[in-house]
Design an enzyme around this catalytic site. Structure first.
Site, PDB file in Angstrom:
ATOM      1  N   GLU A 160      29.989 -64.250  75.013  1.00 39.42           N
ATOM      2  CA  GLU A 160      31.374 -64.708  74.885  1.00 39.42           C
ATOM      3  C   GLU A 160      31.631 -65.312  73.514  1.00 39.42           C
ATOM      4  OE1 GLU A 160      32.599 -65.817  79.492  1.00 39.42           O
ATOM      5  OE2 GLU A 160      31.632 -67.338  78.240  1.00 39.42           O
TER       6      GLU A 160
ATOM      7  N   GLU B  40      43.109 -48.861  89.570  1.00 38.35           N
ATOM      8  CA  GLU B  40      43.172 -47.807  90.581  1.00 38.35           C
ATOM      9  C   GLU B  40      41.912 -46.957  90.598  1.00 38.35           C
ATOM     10  OE1 GLU B  40      45.876 -44.495  90.029  1.00 38.35           O
ATOM     11  OE2 GLU B  40      45.986 -44.892  87.875  1.00 38.35           O
TER      12      GLU B  40
ATOM     13  N   CYS C  57      33.725 -77.749  81.891  1.00 42.15           N
ATOM     14  CA  CYS C  57      34.714 -76.674  82.026  1.00 42.15           C
ATOM     15  C   CYS C  57      35.957 -76.938  81.179  1.00 42.15           C
ATOM     16  CB  CYS C  57      35.106 -76.503  83.487  1.00 42.15           C
ATOM     17  SG  CYS C  57      36.385 -75.257  83.759  1.00 42.15           S
TER      18      CYS C  57
ATOM     19  N   LYS D   2      37.028 -71.994  75.809  1.00 41.45           N
ATOM     20  CA  LYS D   2      36.475 -70.655  75.573  1.00 41.45           C
ATOM     21  C   LYS D   2      37.519 -69.583  75.819  1.00 41.45           C
ATOM     22  CE  LYS D   2      34.613 -68.928  79.078  1.00 41.45           C
ATOM     23  NZ  LYS D   2      33.707 -68.803  80.254  1.00 41.45           N
TER      24      LYS D   2
ATOM     25  N   HIS E 249      49.513 -46.820  90.046  1.00 44.54           N
ATOM     26  CA  HIS E 249      49.352 -45.849  88.960  1.00 44.54           C
ATOM     27  C   HIS E 249      50.452 -46.025  87.901  1.00 44.54           C
ATOM     28  CE1 HIS E 249      48.100 -42.094  87.123  1.00 44.54           C
ATOM     29  NE2 HIS E 249      49.378 -41.741  87.045  1.00 44.54           N
TER      30      HIS E 249
ATOM     31  N   TYR F 120      25.883 -65.085  79.429  1.00 45.42           N
ATOM     32  CA  TYR F 120      27.337 -64.954  79.287  1.00 45.42           C
ATOM     33  C   TYR F 120      27.884 -65.839  78.170  1.00 45.42           C
ATOM     34  CZ  TYR F 120      28.234 -69.309  81.888  1.00 45.42           C
ATOM     35  OH  TYR F 120      28.295 -70.621  82.281  1.00 45.42           O
ATOM     36  N   ILE F 121      27.312 -67.021  77.959  1.00 47.76           N
ATOM     37  CA  ILE F 121      27.810 -67.888  76.891  1.00 47.76           C
ATOM     38  C   ILE F 121      27.572 -67.234  75.536  1.00 47.76           C
ATOM     39  CG2 ILE F 121      27.543 -70.129  75.763  1.00 47.76           C
ATOM     40  CD1 ILE F 121      26.811 -71.296  78.479  1.00 47.76           C
TER      41      ILE F 121
ATOM     42  N   ARG G 159      15.955 -62.061  72.808  1.00 53.64           N
ATOM     43  CA  ARG G 159      14.502 -61.854  72.845  1.00 53.64           C
ATOM     44  C   ARG G 159      14.079 -60.712  73.756  1.00 53.64           C
ATOM     45  NH1 ARG G 159      12.448 -67.187  76.255  1.00 53.64           N
ATOM     46  NH2 ARG G 159      13.544 -66.718  78.204  1.00 53.64           N
TER      47      ARG G 159
ATOM     48  N   CYS H 278      34.865 -73.406  80.075  1.00 54.85           N
ATOM     49  CA  CYS H 278      35.806 -72.383  80.525  1.00 54.85           C
ATOM     50  C   CYS H 278      37.137 -72.387  79.784  1.00 54.85           C
ATOM     51  CB  CYS H 278      36.097 -72.547  82.011  1.00 54.85           C
ATOM     52  SG  CYS H 278      34.709 -73.033  83.038  1.00 54.85           S
TER      53      CYS H 278
END
Length: 450
Positions: A181, A440, A43, A51, A435, A177-178, A198, A48
Site C-alpha cells: 500500500e 458482474e 486506524c 492511508k 452491466h 499489505y502495509i 525477502r 486505515c
C-alpha cells in the site's frame, strides 16, 4: 459486595476500546477509558484512514493520464505534498474530536495518560489509582524494524504519515499489505520506489494468485520489485542513504521504509503485576470470550494478535461489552472476514485461499477470469483485473472469492454478505449482473479452470 469506581476500565482508545466502552456504557455500566495518545488508535491516526486518503491522492496520477483517451486535455500537473499532509491532518483531528464526543455522549470518563495495571481490579494513571470490577486491555500494536546495521536510519508506517517532504527515491522493505500500500502511494505521487521482499511472494497470507498478479501490475506502474532480496545494511551520507541489498546492488535513497511486521503494545502495562499471561510474541493470551488467565481482565484487538483488522476489533469489543453487561455468551466468528488491500490496483479477499480449500475439501472447483476493464479500452492503460472463485464441488458452496482490480474492496463487501448466508455457486450463477461493470464478472463465470 465490593464497591468499585467503575464497572469497566478500558486501557486504549483505539477502535476496539472505544466501541467496547461505548456499548458497555449504553448497557448501563460505569465506564472509564485511558489513552496516552490521540483517540482513534492506529486506524485513525497512522493506519486505515490516512492511508486511504493518501491512496486517493496517488490515484489521481493515473486518472489524469487516462483522461486524454476520453477527450480531456489537462494543463501542467503539479503535486504539493505539504497540502496533502495538512489536509490529511485536519481530517484526522476532526475524527479525534468525533471519537471524544462519542465517548462523552455515552457518559464514558476519558482519562488522558498512560495506564498501568496494579492488580485484577486496580489501574493507575498519572499517579492516581482507579478501581474497576473489570479491566479491558485494548492497546493495539506498533510497527517494528528488523535488526540490521543502520536500521535506525529507516522509518516505519508511523513516521511515514508525517514526512516533511515527498521522497525522491524510497526503498520499502516488506511484502505484506502495509508494504504494497505505501509503495503504491509513493509511486503514484511521483516517487521512485523499490520494493524489497525477502521471499518470492507478496501478500503471502492471501491466495497465491493475488500476489503474483499484483506484482505484475505494480511493475507496469513503475515500481521496482526485488524478490528473494533483503536489505543488508544502511549507511548515511549527508541527507542520502546508501542501501546494500542481498542481491549485490547498492542503492542510494532518501527514504527507507520498513513494513516488516508489528508487535503488541504490552510494554509498561504492568501485566506482570496481575500475572497476566502473554504468548512468545508478546500478545496477550485470551480464551474464546477474550478473558485472560486472570479473572476480570480481558483483552481485544491487535494486542491479542488474532486478526489485526479494525472491524474485527470493533466486533470483539461489542462481544465483550454484551457478555459482561447484557448477560450474553456470544462468541466471535473469524470466518469469512472480507479484507481489502489498497494497493494500486486494489486487492480484496474473502474466505478460503485455494491452498486452504484443497487442504479441507476433497473436491474443489476453481473459477478464474482475467480481463481488461471497459474503462481501459479507451484510457490507454494496460491494467488488468483478476477475479477468482473457489467452490466446494461436493456441496456447491462458495468457499472463497478473491479479486485484484479497481474498487475490489467495495465489490467483495457485497459478496461477503452472501457468503455469510452460505451462498452456492448455483445461486451466484442465478444472479443477474449489473452491466457493464467489473463486479458482474463474478456472476458470469461458468467454466471451471480446474
Amino acid at each position: 459486595m465490593h464497591t468499585y469506581d467503575y464497572d469497566l476500565f478500558t486501557i486504549g482508545g483505539g477502535s476496539g476500546g472505544v466501541r467496547a466502552s461505548r456499548f458497555a456504557a449504553q448497557y448501563g455500566a460505569r465506564v472509564a477509558l485511558a489513552e496516552s495518545g490521540p483517540l482513534g488508535g492506529t486506524c485513525v491516526n497512522a493506519g486505515c484512514i490516512p492511508k486511504k486518503l493518501m491512496s486517493y491522492a496517488a490515484h489521481y496520477h493515473n486518472d489524469f493520464e487516462e483522461a486524454a483517451g476520453f477527450g480531456w486535455s489537462l494543463g501542467e500537473q503539479r503535486f504539493d505534498w505539504p497540502t496533502l499532509i495538512a489536509n490529511k491532518d485536519k481530517e484526522i483531528a476532526r475524527l479525534n474530536g468525533i471519537y471524544s464526543q462519542i465517548l462523552t455522549n455515552a457518559n464514558v470518563d476519558v482519562i488522558a495518560g498512560h495506564a498501568q495495571i496494579v492488580d485484577a481490579h486496580t489501574v493507575v494513571v498519572n499517579g492516581k489509582s482507579y478501581s474497576a470490577h473489570h479491566i479491558l486491555i485494548a492497546t493495539g500494536g506498533h510497527p517494528v524494524k528488523p535488526e540490521l546495521p543502520g536500521s535506525e536510519l529507516g522509518i516505519t508506517s508511523d513516521e511515514f504519515f508525517h514526512l516533511p517532504a515527498l521522497p525522491r527515491h524510497a526503498i520499502v522493505q516488506g511484502g505484506g499489505y502495509i508494504a504494497v500500500e505505501l509503495a503504491s502511494i509513493l509511486n503514484g505521487l511521483g516517487c521512485k520506489v523499490t520494493l524489497v521482499q525477502r521471499g518470492m511472494q507478496i501478500l503471502r497470507s492471501m491466495d497465491a494468485d493475488l500476489g503474483h498478479f499484483l506484482i505484475a501490475e505494480m511493475r507496469k506502474k513503475g515500481v521496482d520489485i526485488a524478490l528473494d532480496t533483503s536489505i543488508v545494511s544502511i549507511t548515511a551520507q549527508g541527507d542520502s542513504r546508501q542501501v546494500v541489498l542481498s542481491d549485490g546492488r547498492t542503492l542510494e535513497s532518501d527514504c527507507i521504509l520498513f513494513a516488516t511486521g508489528r508487535k503488541p503494545n504490552v510494554r509498561g502495562l504492568g501485566l506482570e503485576n496481575a500475572g497476566v499471561l502473554v504468548r512468545e510474541n508478546g500478545a496477550i493470551s485470551v480464551d474464546e470470550h477474550f478473558a485472560t488467565n486472570v479473572p476480570h481482565i480481558y483483552a481485544i484487538g491487535d494486542v491479542i494478535d488474532r486478526v489485526a483488522l479494525t472491524p474485527v476489533a470493533l466486533a470483539e469489543g461489542m462481544v465483550v461489552a454484551a457478555n459482561l453487561f447484557q448477560h450474553g455468551r456470544k462468541l466471535m466468528s473469524y470466518e469469512n472476514i472480507p479484507t481489502a488491500v489498497f494497493s494500486h490496483p486494489n486487492v480484496a479477499t474473502l474466505g478460503m485461499t485455494e491452498a486452504k480449500a484443497r487442504e479441507k475439501h476433497a473436491h474443489v472447483r476453481i473459477f478464474k477470469s482475467e480481463f481488461k476493464a471497459l474503462k481501459h479500452t479507451l484510457s490507454g492503460s494496460s491494467e488488468r483485473c483478476l477475479m477468482k472463485m473457489i467452490v466446494d464441488a461436493d456441496t456447491d458452496r462458495v468457499l472463497g472469492m478473491h479479486m485484484v482490480g479497481p474498487d475490489a474492496g467495495e465489490i467483495i463487501q457485497g459478496f461477503a454478505v452472501a457468503m455469510q448466508c452460505g451462498v452456492t455457486k448455483a445461486q451466484v450463477d442465478a444472479t443477474i449482473g449489473v452491466h457493464p461493470t467489473i463486479a458482474e464478472e463474478f456472476v458470469t463465470m461458468r467454466t471451471a479452470v480446474v
